[in-house]
Design a protein around this motif. Sequence first.
Motif: not given
Length: 315
Positions: A195-205
């Motif tokens: 989840s942390s990776l996806l939050n970084t890949i998609v800012p604001g997620l």
Amino acid sequence: METNKKDKSEQLEQVGTIIKALSGFYYVRADDALRFPSEIQCRARGVFKKKGLTPLVGDRVRFSMTDNGEGTVTELFPRSSELVRPPVANIDLAILVFSVTEPSLNLQLLDKFLVHIEHADIPAVLCLSKKDLEQDGDESEEAKAMSAAVNEIYGAIGYEVYSTSAKHNNGIGELRERLRGHLAVFAGQSGVGKSSLLNTIVPGLQLETNAISNRLGRGKHTTRHVELIDIGGGLVADTPGFSQLDFVELGVDDLSSCFVEMRELSPNCKFRGCTHIHEPGCAVLEALEEGRLAPSRHEHYKLFLEEMKEKKRRY
């Protein structure tokens, strides 16, 4: 009059992708984004249940609009792939996320994930997360050795290995680029930082994340359902973290073909149907003896084989 009815029904029939499934509803993103900028909440036709079909996240579907602004899924298109756990269709890239520490990297579990992904015939990429622990001096010598082992063992048999840090934004651009144009699944042990990776890949997620339990050495499940996330140029299924997998849908005879290096070696075995355990003239055992096959991979193959046979004996 009949023609007008037909025209209206054709206008209402749309094609799209199921982005999320929740509480009996399917949320469909229409291909025609201009007419349908928002996801459509749909029910599935009862005929699917009668046929034993269940729509999955990732399914390409035909749906019709109803008068109340919702929709009905009327047709499931053929799937290019289907995973049982997580339940998602049409995945064409698997990102297996493992941290080298917190929780400690478990090569046996990594091989279990790879076996399932290979069996589903989906290309797999390995992602080592939390590399900031190494940069911040918090990574042990054992963890560093494990990280090197992953690159050596899995890089040698053709798997791409990405090292990332959500905290320091390292490797994120390369991973985002690798995902472009794909419908990918992020999978891996609980608490590894998916989840942390996806939050970084998609800012604001802002996907929910949870810290590791120090007592158990593993993370809590932060994702409750499968949902496709638009990362700009690609879709990613954020899936619940797993601490174990089983081999329900995988047969004993299929196992060796799910180890890529053994699949390549087995045509050179002396006997057809070689188990790669004890037979003379076995190309796999020969490669193991000569150091061309990682001992851990063969050891895990034997463990999985025994586990599958034991399960078969019980049932």
